[in-house]
Design an enzyme around this catalytic site. Structure first.
Site, PDB file in Angstrom:
ATOM      1  N   GLY A 225       0.757  -1.248   0.000  1.00 36.34           N
ATOM      2  CA  GLY A 225       0.000   0.000   0.000  1.00 36.34           C
ATOM      3  C   GLY A 225       0.782   1.289   0.000  1.00 36.34           C
TER       4      GLY A 225
ATOM      5  N   THR B 139      11.732   2.689  -1.276  1.00 37.85           N
ATOM      6  CA  THR B 139      12.683   3.568  -0.583  1.00 37.85           C
ATOM      7  C   THR B 139      13.451   2.778   0.475  1.00 37.85           C
ATOM      8  OG1 THR B 139      11.120   5.394  -0.880  1.00 37.85           O
ATOM      9  CG2 THR B 139      12.901   5.743   0.695  1.00 37.85           C
TER      10      THR B 139
ATOM     11  N   ASP C 120       8.532  -6.269  -8.967  1.00 43.67           N
ATOM     12  CA  ASP C 120       7.214  -5.643  -9.109  1.00 43.67           C
ATOM     13  C   ASP C 120       6.978  -5.325 -10.578  1.00 43.67           C
ATOM     14  OD1 ASP C 120       4.899  -4.142  -8.937  1.00 43.67           O
ATOM     15  OD2 ASP C 120       5.593  -2.963  -7.225  1.00 43.67           O
TER      16      ASP C 120
ATOM     17  N   LEU D  13       8.875  11.188   8.150  1.00 46.49           N
ATOM     18  CA  LEU D  13       8.291  11.665   6.895  1.00 46.49           C
ATOM     19  C   LEU D  13       9.071  12.912   6.509  1.00 46.49           C
ATOM     20  CD1 LEU D  13       5.964  11.537   4.807  1.00 46.49           C
ATOM     21  CD2 LEU D  13       4.706  13.097   6.297  1.00 46.49           C
ATOM     22  N   CYS D  14       9.648  12.876   5.311  1.00 39.94           N
ATOM     23  CA  CYS D  14      10.491  14.002   4.898  1.00 39.94           C
ATOM     24  C   CYS D  14       9.664  15.050   4.161  1.00 39.94           C
ATOM     25  CB  CYS D  14      11.628  13.509   4.005  1.00 39.94           C
ATOM     26  SG  CYS D  14      12.765  12.433   4.909  1.00 39.94           S
TER      27      CYS D  14
ATOM     28  N   ILE E 131      12.043  11.162  -1.603  1.00 41.86           N
ATOM     29  CA  ILE E 131      13.416  10.673  -1.427  1.00 41.86           C
ATOM     30  C   ILE E 131      13.823   9.970  -2.718  1.00 41.86           C
ATOM     31  CG2 ILE E 131      14.928   9.269   0.014  1.00 41.86           C
ATOM     32  CD1 ILE E 131      12.545   9.512   2.117  1.00 41.86           C
TER      33      ILE E 131
END
Lengths: 353, 230
Positions: free
Chosen positions: A29, A35, A59, A315-316, A320
Site C-alpha cells: 500500500g 525507498t 514488481d 516523513l520528509c 526521497i
C-alpha cells in the site's frame, strides 16, 4: 514520548551482517517499500565495500529507476556513484509467459535450456500444473534465480547479497509451501502410474512426458531454495509499514504468513512518522493530530513486536529520490533517527524535480 | 388356529431379535449422540475440544467488544489466539471424528455379531420349522400352501412341483420327489421364516398408518386469492 525498546531500533546488525545472502523487503500500500529496500541496499554497500550487492525489483510496476533517478532494466547495472551496488528490474510473470508462449509455438521445450523449459513441455504441463498453488510463484522465482546466475556469469562476479524489492501482492513466497504440496501430489501420481502403468504414457501424446520425474525435479529445486530461505543466517524478511491501522493489520498478516513458511522475520520499518512533538518550528494542528494517532499505534507496535527491530523513519519534506537523498535518508536505518538532533535532515533533501 | 408347535425358546428368541431390530430402527437418529456420550464424553480430546470452543467464544466476544483501532495490540493478540485456537479445534475435531467413526464401526460390528448373524443363523437353522398349523389346507391355493409350509424357496420350485405332479399321474416319480423338497403334505403349517416375514410386514403397516395419522404434519388446504381488477 517513550520510545525505549529492548531490541535495537535499527537495522545495524543486518546492515553489517556477513552471512545474509537473501533479504526480502515487503509491505503493502505505498508504505515506502522501494525507498526502504534501496536504503538497505545502499547502507549495506557502504558498510561492506568489499562485497557486491544486487537490488532486484520483481514488481511489474517497477520504480527502482524512479527511486535512483536512472534507468535500470532486466540486466544488472551498477548504480552511478557506487562500485558495489547493482540494480535490476525483472517481471518474472512476463518472462515466464514469454517462455511458455515460445514453448507452445515451437511445440516442445525451447532448446536445451533445461529446468523450466523442460517442465513446460510445449505448454501442456503448464496447463496441468497451473492449478497447483504456488507453482506459478515457484517457476517465476526460479526464473529470477536463473537470471541472477546469468548476470553473474556475464559480469564475471558473484553477488554476495541479493535484496528483493517484492511486489505488493504478498504471495511471492507462497511457493515455499510447494514441497509439501508436491509431495502429496507425487504420492497420488505414484499410485495412479503404478496402477495404470504404461497405458498412461500412451495417452500423453508425443514423446515421453515424465510428469512425475519433472515434478520431482521441481520439488528438489524448490526444496533447495526453501532450505536457504528458512535459514535465519542466510535469509530474512524486512516488513515495511506506516503507523496506521490498515497497514499494521496487513503487516501482522504478512508476518504470520512468513512465520508459517518458517521464514525469519525480525525487522519492521515504520515509515512516514511525523515526530511532531519535536518539531516546534514547522508544525500545525493537522500534524499534531496525525502524530497523536501515529503515536497510539507506535505504542501498540512496541507491545506486539517486542522481539523485533522496529525502526522508526521520519516523513520528509520532499520525495526521497536520487542517490544523494537516499544516502541521507538511509543513515537512519543504521543508527536510529533522533528527532531532536536529526530533525533538520528532513528539510535538507535535494530537489530532484 | 392350532396350538403353537414350535419350541418356546425359538419363538422367544425370534421375538427378541425382532424387537431389538425395531428398537434400533426407531432410535437410529439418536445413535450418534449416544455413542458420543458413552465413548467420547470421557476422552481427553473431547474435553479439550469443548474447552477450546468455549475459550474461542470468549475471545471472540472480547474482540467484538473492543475497538480494533484503540486497542490494536490487544485485538491483534486476540486474533493470534483465535488463529491458534481455530487450528487446535480443527485438529481436535478430526481426532474426534476418527474416534467417533471407530465407535460407529464398533457398534456396527457388535450389531452384526450380536444381532444380524445370530438372527440369520436362527432363520437358517429353524426357518423351516412350523410355528403353528392352519385349521384346513383348503384356505389357500397349493402354491400358497407350499410357500407357507416350506418358505419362499417353494415359489422357485413350484414349476418343477407342478410338472412332477402332472408326470406322476402317468409315471411313478416318487424317487425324484424324495430328493427334491416338494410340498406334498395334507396339513398346512406356517414356517418360522414365513411367520417372521408376515410379522415384520404387519408391524411395518401399523407403523405406516400411525406415521400417516399422527406423526405427519397436516398440510393446510391452499386458499385461492382473488386477483385485483386493474
Amino acid at each position: 514520548m517513550d520510545l525505549d525498546l529492548q531490541v535495537d531500533p535499527n537495522l545495524h546488525s543486518l546492515i553489517t551482517s556477513t552471512t545474509h545472502k537473501w533479504i526480502f523487503v515487503g509491505g503493502k500500500g505505498g508504505v515506502g517499500k522501494t525507498t526502504s529496500s534501496s536504503s538497505i541496499a545502499i547502507q549495506m554497500a557502504l558498510n561492506q565495500p568489499e562485497k557486491q550487492f544486487l537490488l532486484i525489483s520483481t514488481d511489474p510496476a517497477h520504480n527502482l529507476s524512479d527511486a535512483f533517478g536512472e534507468k535500470f532494466g532486466k540486466d544488472a547495472r551498477k548504480v552511478t556513484g557506487m562500485n558495489n551496488l547493482s540494480c535490476m528490474e525483472i517481471d518474472p510473470a512476463a518472462a515466464l509467459k514469454d517462455m511458455n508462449d515460445m514453448a507452445v509455438s515451437q511445440g516442445q521445450g525451447a532448446g536445451d535450456q533445461g529446468g523450466i523449459n523442460d517442465l513446460l513441455q510445449g505448454g501442456a504441463l503448464a496447463d496441468l500444473t497451473g492449478s497447483i498453488p504456488g507453482i506459478d510463484e515457484a517457476l517465476s522465482f526460479m526464473e529470477v534465480m536463473k537470471h541472477i546466475k546469468n548476470q553473474e556469469q556475464g559480469e564475471g562476479e558473484t553477488f554476495d547479497t541479493v535484496i528483493f524489492d517484492t511486489a505488493p501482492t504478498g504471495h511471492t513466497l507462497r511457493f515455499l509451501q510447494l514441497p509439501t504440496t508436491l509431495s502429496k501430489l507425487l504420492e497420488k501420481f505414484g499410485e495412479i502410474t503404478g496402477k495404470l502403468g504404461p497405458m498412461l504414457n500412451s495417452f500423453m501424446g508425443n514423446g515421453n512426458v515424465d510428469i512425475s520425474g519433472k515434478l520431482n525435479e521441481l520439488k528438489a529445486n524448490v526444496e533447495t531454495i526453501r532450505q536457504q530461505f528458512t535459514d535465519p543466517d542466510l535469509t530474512t524478511f524486512v516488513c515495511v509499514c506506516i503507523s496506521e491501522f490498515l497497514s499494521l493489520y496487513e503487516t501482522e498478516r504478512l508476518i504470520q504468513e512468513l512465520i508459517s513458511y518458517d521464514m525469519d522475520v525480525n525487522s519492521i520499518i515504520v515509515n512516514q512518522l511525523l515526530f511532531a512533538d519535536d518539531d516546534k518550528e514547522h508544525n500545525c494542528k493537522r500534524c499534531q493530530a496525525r502524530w497523536k494517532m501515529q503515536k497510539k499505534y507506535l505504542d501498540q507496535i512496541g507491545e506486539l513486536y517486542e522481539d523485533f527491530h522496529v525502526v522508526k523513519m521520519p516523513l520528509c519534506a520532499g520525495e526521497i529520490r536520487g542517490l544523494t537523498n537516499l544516502k541521507k535518508f538511509s543513515r537512519f536505518l543504521d543508527h536510529e533517527y533522533n528527532p531532536a538532533t536529526d530533525g533538520a535532515v528532513i528539510y535538507e533533501l535535494e530537489d530532484k524535480a | 388356529m392350532s396350538d403353537i408347535t414350535m419350541e418356546k425358546w425359538v419363538l422367544g428368541t425370534t421375538l427378541m431379535f425382532i424387537i431389538i431390530t425395531k428398537f434400533l430402527q426407531y432410535t437410529a437418529s439418536y445413535h450418534e449422540s449416544w455413542i458420543s456420550k458413552f465413548t467420547l464424553g470421557s476422552t481427553t480430546a473431547y474435553k479439550d475440544y469443548m474447552s477450546k470452543l468455549h475459550e474461542q467464544k470468549l475471545v471472540q466476544e472480547e474482540n467484538h467488544s473492543i475497538s480494533a483501532q484503540d486497542n490494536y495490540a490487544k485485538w491483534t493478540k486476540n486474533n493470534r489466539k483465535l488463529d491458534k485456537l481455530a487450528a487446535d479445534i480443527k485438529q481436535l475435531k478430526s481426532q474426534i471424528h476418527e474416534q467417533s467413526a471407530k465407535s460407529q464401526q464398533l457398534l456396527k460390528t457388535v450389531k452384526l455379531i450380536g444381532l444380524t448373524l445370530p438372527f440369520f443363523a436362527l432363520k437358517m437353522w429353524k426357518g423351516k420349522e412350523i410355528v403353528y398349523y392352519l385349521p384346513t389346507n383348503k384356505m389357500f391355493p397349493h402354491l400358497f400352501n407350499g410357500t407357507w409350509h416350506q418358505g419362499w424357496l417353494f415359489v422357485a420350485m413350484y414349476p418343477l412341483d407342478f410338472a412332477l405332479s402332472q408326470i406322476n399321474n402317468l409315471y411313478d416319480v416318487s424317487f425324484i420327489a424324495s430328493k427334491v423338497p416338494l410340498y406334498r403334505g395334507t396339513a398346512v403349517g406356517v414356517s418360522l421364516g414365513i411367520w417372521i416375514w408376515a410379522l415384520t410386514n404387519v408391524l411395518g403397516s401399523i407403523e405406516f398408518v400411525i406415521n400417516q395419522l399422527f406423526l405427519t404434519p397436516t398440510v393446510s388446504e391452499p386458499v385461492a386469492t382473488e386477483k385485483k381488477a386493474n
